[in-house]
Enzyme design. Structure first.
Site, PDB file in Angstrom:
ATOM      1  N   TYR B 100       0.820  -1.213   0.000  1.00  0.00           N
ATOM      2  CA  TYR B 100       0.000   0.000   0.000  1.00  0.00           C
ATOM      3  C   TYR B 100       0.849   1.256   0.000  1.00  0.00           C
ATOM      4  O   TYR B 100       0.497   2.264  -0.619  1.00  0.00           O
ATOM      5  CB  TYR B 100      -0.940  -0.003   1.209  1.00  0.00           C
ATOM      6  CG  TYR B 100      -2.155  -0.878   0.996  1.00  0.00           C
ATOM      7  CD1 TYR B 100      -2.950  -0.718  -0.124  1.00  0.00           C
ATOM      8  CD2 TYR B 100      -2.493  -1.861   1.910  1.00  0.00           C
ATOM      9  CE1 TYR B 100      -4.053  -1.525  -0.333  1.00  0.00           C
ATOM     10  CE2 TYR B 100      -3.595  -2.671   1.717  1.00  0.00           C
ATOM     11  CZ  TYR B 100      -4.373  -2.497   0.587  1.00  0.00           C
ATOM     12  OH  TYR B 100      -5.467  -3.283   0.381  1.00  0.00           O
ATOM     13  N   GLU B 196       3.164 -30.108  12.130  1.00  0.00           N
ATOM     14  CA  GLU B 196       2.698 -29.355  10.957  1.00  0.00           C
ATOM     15  C   GLU B 196       1.373 -28.659  11.243  1.00  0.00           C
ATOM     16  O   GLU B 196       1.215 -27.473  10.974  1.00  0.00           O
ATOM     17  CB  GLU B 196       2.536 -30.298   9.759  1.00  0.00           C
ATOM     18  CG  GLU B 196       1.914 -29.621   8.532  1.00  0.00           C
ATOM     19  CD  GLU B 196       1.624 -30.585   7.387  1.00  0.00           C
ATOM     20  OE1 GLU B 196       2.007 -31.766   7.474  1.00  0.00           O
ATOM     21  OE2 GLU B 196       1.015 -30.143   6.404  1.00  0.00           O
TER      22      GLU B 196
END
Lengths: 686, 367
Positions: B100, B196
């Site tokens: 941005y 995980e």
């Protein structure tokens, strides 16, 4: 059974003065209620049907199916007649079409009105007084049906059918004013048709004062519906003006506006010659009829004098091959022998019919018409050499107007709003428009049934840099012009709306479209090349600013920004080919290569057929528009950069103008030495 | 590590160097060009001695006056400018904020400097690589998407964070875990278990697995972010804790393990400080379904992408050990993959009570 009855019923009653069967039925009814009708009674009911009565019932066959279409058909028939008459008499047509709302008392808005008065005025040769009633109030009366010659009208039904339609829907007669010359008196007629007898009824016939020295004016009052847009009177007149740039057309709309379509091509199309039928083009029954009607005394004489392209030697040869005597009387040839002759003729090699019976519009004139009426940036036109289908010679012409004018391209981009994520330039999904003509008359209905439309679909426009979805028209903005000129245009129906799909015709249209497409492709590629070079340079110029600003911030504001900018810009110019780009951008004066009969409009001016274009602009500028005067060409100053004013005039006075029908295909010889070719002249811009 | 200001200046100098490249090239009428190391398989090599993926020397030129690269070049300079602004203001920011910050419409045009974040992210990675500066050094942080629980105490901005006293939610691993930002004050664990999936981490945390086996439980919710990988590496390095990895039995699980162990292809330049060459693969192995009697119906059929990826893995240098080739081949022959969650088929606490204890007891893992 029938015998019994026929004897029971006395014969005189069948031939009683009352021809209708209604009174007869009740007479019989008391005897046997569910009785069958006798042959005699049936015979008594047989009556002749007048053509006019037939068409009263079947008006859709002639294009009067609904009020909107009927209004257009009436205008069309009147204008076609006016143009045919002017051209045959060698007069540059000047036609005024006026549509007025007919109301009883209160004023009605044109879109709401149901009755209209159509007035078509021309400057033609006028009509001899004696013929007026029959021309306008007798069906199948006319000069065009019995000859093999190219004209808009073909059968002699049109204007009288329009008159009859008016009579049927409003009860008003057709009003005609005609004057054959300044010295002759103007005659005013009011005629109606006697639908039973197909004979004219003259209501009024007087001499009047008329301000026009010569010409004809027809006024019809009909039921109709006026609506703009597709297949409207407005569209038809506009398209007429495209294919007939030699016509000055003034149109007074029901709203009271006056639109003028100026004459932009100041040469009459060469008058087409009349030809005899070609032996390949006739049917067996026609041959039998011709054998009976001929004035010749011998068969070989008949063949060589009543057909074109049959020499006396060839006639003898045909007779020998058909095993009939060349000297026998044509009238005596009947039955199987005639059939043998017919088949022999079809199998004999006969030269193609002469083509001077057709007068194409011509490439220059098509260009003129397109350029005048359509705002675009690329125009081109192709006239094919003559070809033959079923013994009828024909010529296909095609044209293209593509793109937007440079001045319009920049306009919609003005509100420079930053784009948010996911926002893109909206895609242009406009499709091309096909405008179709047969013998210079626009065809507005049944587009998809027309051979021209099919040919446009079957052309692979993608090859020429235009988008095209499967089985759809190519992407626009584009107008595709297709014209078929022939002594006999094969329509799919009597109302003359679509051209039938003969292989020979299809092939010629395709070839013409391909040539147009090829030129368009050439133009688009050239433009694309220039644009990409431009974009390249543009990109660098845009980014240099950003990079320099960012570098300056990185260096804590200590940078000599202008110096860096100048240095980078110099590199950019040298990297983007400098002069070469200027050339590609068309800034060095090289004209369009390999684009004969084309006009290109760029922001800097016009390229290609510059003389033609500037002449058109001059013509358009001379016209004072009113109402919807927004025709953009008028805004363009006539003194736009052009060169060689003298050359302009020469172009239009050339005796072998672009309309010469036997002209060879120009594709292979774009550089005719006897023509002032535009690319030999400098464009005057460096 | 103490002179924070000095270090940022070094990065800032490197950023300013980019502007100097442009200025110098312009002076000599040359096309300004940055050399950017290539971040692809073609430019990485596996160092078997160190057990690391290392980046090669191949570089690609990014020049200004090339239509294909002009925009990228301009974007690179803009991002460099934004990064140097961060340095000067001593702020950290996210990738999205950089996007941005650098996005605007170019003057006199309709073109935006960046259209999506997908354009600015790679430019930041390009700069990391070509300036040899870590993302943390560039003051760009990623999302906090990792959790830790166990007998370890951190010092974070002066706060004492005892991960043994944070309930079952644990501590959210920050994206920058360098010593100057995160201090490891005390650690009494015996090993690190990197899981995980967040779901399995929650199971283990809820069951207080870490307490019974005296370990640190870490998860990265999928492909572990840099913060998690770096923290595991620091625990491994500074406190000598062995690292065990628990992932799904599919090609993506294998790859997650390999990234933890040897580093990733994309960020090969960071392997040096991220990779844990001694990390072990505890499961889920393709041998486990049989060994732990998982029914075939809890498996998932390998799809085409899985198979292609598995074959790709078999070609990577760092998967060349016979045990690994056999592991992957076994998966391919079975045609099935298994999720860790499938263990719940036997019992909700099967993972905590049976699977892991047995694994650890049998030392059943792959290196």
């Amino acid at each position: 059974m029938s015998k019994k009855h026929s004897s029971a019923v006395p014969a005189p009653s069948a031939s009683s003065p009352k021809p209708t069967s209604e009174p007869a039925a009740p007479q019989k009814a008391p005897a046997k209620p569910a009785q069958q009708v006798t042959a005699v009674e049936m015979g008594a009911r047989q009556r002749e049907i007048s053509v006019s009565e037939f068409f009263t019932k079947n008006r859709h066959l002639l294009g009067f199916d609904n009020p909107r279409k009927a209004l257009l058909t009436c205008v069309k028939e009147a204008v076609d007649n006016a143009l045919d008459a002017c051209e045959e008499a060698g007069i540059l047509p000047d036609v005024t079409v006026a549509l007025e709302v007919v109301s009883n008392g209160e004023p009605v808005a044109p879109s709401q009105a149901s009755k209209f008065r159509i007035t078509v005025t021309d400057n033609g040769p006028g009509i001899v007084r004696q013929h007026i009633p029959r021309i306008f109030a007798k069906l199948l009366y006319g000069s065009k049906f019995h000859r093999m010659r190219m004209s808009r009208g073909q059968q002699g039904i049109g204007i009288s059918a329009a008159g009859m339609y008016g009579q049927l829907t409003t009860g008003k007669p057709v009003k005609i004013i005609s004057r054959t010359g300044p010295k002759a008196a103007a005659h005013f007629f009011e005629v109606q048709i006697d639908t039973k007898k197909n004979e004219p009824l003259v209501h009024e016939n007087k001499q009047i004062e008329w301000r026009q020295p010569q010409g004809t004016q027809v006024t019809l009052e009909v039921e109709g519906k006026y609506q703009k847009g597709r297949a409207s009177v407005d569209e038809w007149l506009e398209q007429t003006s495209i294919a007939n740039p030699h016509v000055r057309l003034v149109y007074r709309t029901p709203e009271g506006e006056t639109k003028e379509y100026p004459r932009t091509y100041h040469e009459l199309p060469p008058s087409p010659r009349e030809i005899k039928p070609h032996p390949y083009g006739i049917e067996f029954g026609m041959l039998l009829k011709m054998l009976q009607d001929t004035k010749s005394h011998s068969l070989s004489g008949f063949l060589s004098s009543d057909f074109c392209r049959v020499s006396p030697q060839l006639a003898d040869e045909i007779c020998r091959a058909a095993k009939v005597s060349p000297n026998m009387k044509p009238r005596d040839l009947k039955g199987p022998a005639a059939e043998v002759l017919y088949r022999t003729i079809q199998n004999t090699k006969i030269m193609a019919p002469p083509t001077n019976c057709i007068s194409p519009i011509g490439e220059k004139a098509i260009l003129a018409g397109l350029y005048k009426q359509i705002k675009g940036e690329f125009y081109t036109a192709v006239s094919r050499p003559p070809a033959v289908y079923r013994g009828n010679p024909f010529i296909i012409e095609a044209g293209l107007a593509y793109g937007n004018r440079p001045e319009d391209q920049t306009k919609p981009q003005q509100p420079a709003q930053p784009k948010a994520e996911g926002e893109h330039e909206e895609e242009d999904s406009e499709l091309a428009r096909v405008i179709r003509y047969a013998n210079r008359v626009p065809l507005l209905y049944q587009q998809s049934a027309c051979a021209t439309f099919k040919a446009v679909l079957n052309t692979t426009w993608k090859n020429y840099g235009v988008t095209q979805s499967r089985g759809a028209l190519p992407g626009g903005p584009m107008v595709i012009f297709v014209h078929m000129a022939s002594v006999w245009v094969p329509f799919t129906s009597e109302s003359k709306e679509a051209i039938a799909d003969y292989d020979e015709i299809q092939k010629e249209i395709t070839l013409a479209l391909r040539e147009c497409g090829r030129r368009l492709g050439l133009f688009l590629r050239r433009r694309e090349r220039a644009a990409s070079e431009f974009r390249r340079r543009n990109i660098f110029e845009l980014y240099i600013e950003e990079v320099v600003d960012a570098c300056d911030r990185l260096k804590g504001g200590t940078l000599q920004k202008e110096k860096l900018k100048a240095q980078l810009q110099k590199i950019a110019t040298s990297r983007t080919g400098g002069l070469k780009t200027d050339e590609a951008l068309g800034k060095t004066g090289a004209g369009p290569e390999g684009l004969p009969h084309s006009i290109i409009v760029t922001a800097e001016g016009v390229e290609g057929e510059v003389e033609l274009a500037s002449r058109i602009e001059a013509d358009a500028a001379a016209v004072s528009f009113s109402g919807e005067a927004g025709r953009p060409v008028a805004e363009k100053p006539a003194d736009k950069p052009s060169r060689g004013k003298a050359g302009q005039m020469a172009l239009f006075n050339k005796p072998d103008g672009p309309n010469r029908p036997d002209r060879p295909n120009r594709r292979n010889r774009p550089n005719r030495p006897d023509k002032p070719t535009p690319r030999s002249a400098p464009r005057g811009k460096k | 590590m103490t002179t924070k200001t000095k270090k940022t200046t070094a990065v800032e100098k490197k950023l300013i160097g980019l502007a100097d490249i442009v200025i110098a090239a312009a002076d000599r009428a040359k096309d300004p060009t940055f050399a950017i190391p290539i971040r692809a398989l073609s430019n990485v090599s596996f160092n078997p001695r160190k057990g690391l993926i290392e980046m090669g020397q191949k570089k690609q030129a990014r020049s200004f006056f090339n239509v294909g690269m002009a925009k990228k070049f301009m974007q690179t300079v803009l991002v460099a400018d934004a990064l140097s602004e961060l340095q000067r203001a001593d702020l950290t920011t996210s990738l999205r904020e950089i996007y941005y910050r650098t996005k605007h419409t170019i003057k006199d045009s309709h073109e935006n400097t960046f259209d999506t974040q997908d354009e600015s992210d790679p430019v930041i990675e390009d700069l990391e690589v070509s300036l040899a500066a870590l993302r943390e050094e560039l003051h760009v942080r990623a999302e906090n998407s990792g959790s830790i629980v166990g007998p370890v105490v951190f010092g974070d901005d002066g706060d004492r964070v005892d991960c043994a006293k944070l309930g079952k939610g644990g501590y959210s691993v920050p994206s920058i875990v360098e010593p100057e930002y995160l201090e490891i004050r005390r650690c009494t664990a015996d090993f690190v278990l990197l899981v995980e999936k967040g779901t399995q981490w929650n199971r283990l945390s809820e069951d207080k697995f870490w307490r019974r086996y005296n370990c640190v439980l870490l998860t990265g919710n999928g492909q572990p972010p840099r913060g998690v990988r770096r923290l595991a590496r620091r625990l491994h390095e500074e406190h000598r804790l062995p690292v065990y990895v628990l992932v799904d039995n599919d090609p993506w699980g294998y790859y997650i393990y390999s990234v933890i162990k040897q580093g990733s292809i994309n960020l090969a330049f960071e392997s040096q400080r991220m990779a844990i060459p001694k990390a072990k693969f505890v499961g889920l192995s393709s041998a486990d379904p049989e060994r732990y009697e998982l029914p075939r119906n809890v498996g998932i059929k390998l799809n085409e992408k899985d198979i292609a990826r598995a074959k790709e893995l078999m070609n990577y240098q760092w998967f060349q050990k016979p045990a690994w080739q056999a592991e992957i081949k076994r998966m391919l022959t079975s045609g099935l993959k298994y999720e860790l969650d499938a263990l719940a088929n036997k019992d909700f606490q099967y993972l905590t009570k049976k699977y892991l204890p047995r694994k650890l007891k049998e030392k059943d893992w792959l290196d």
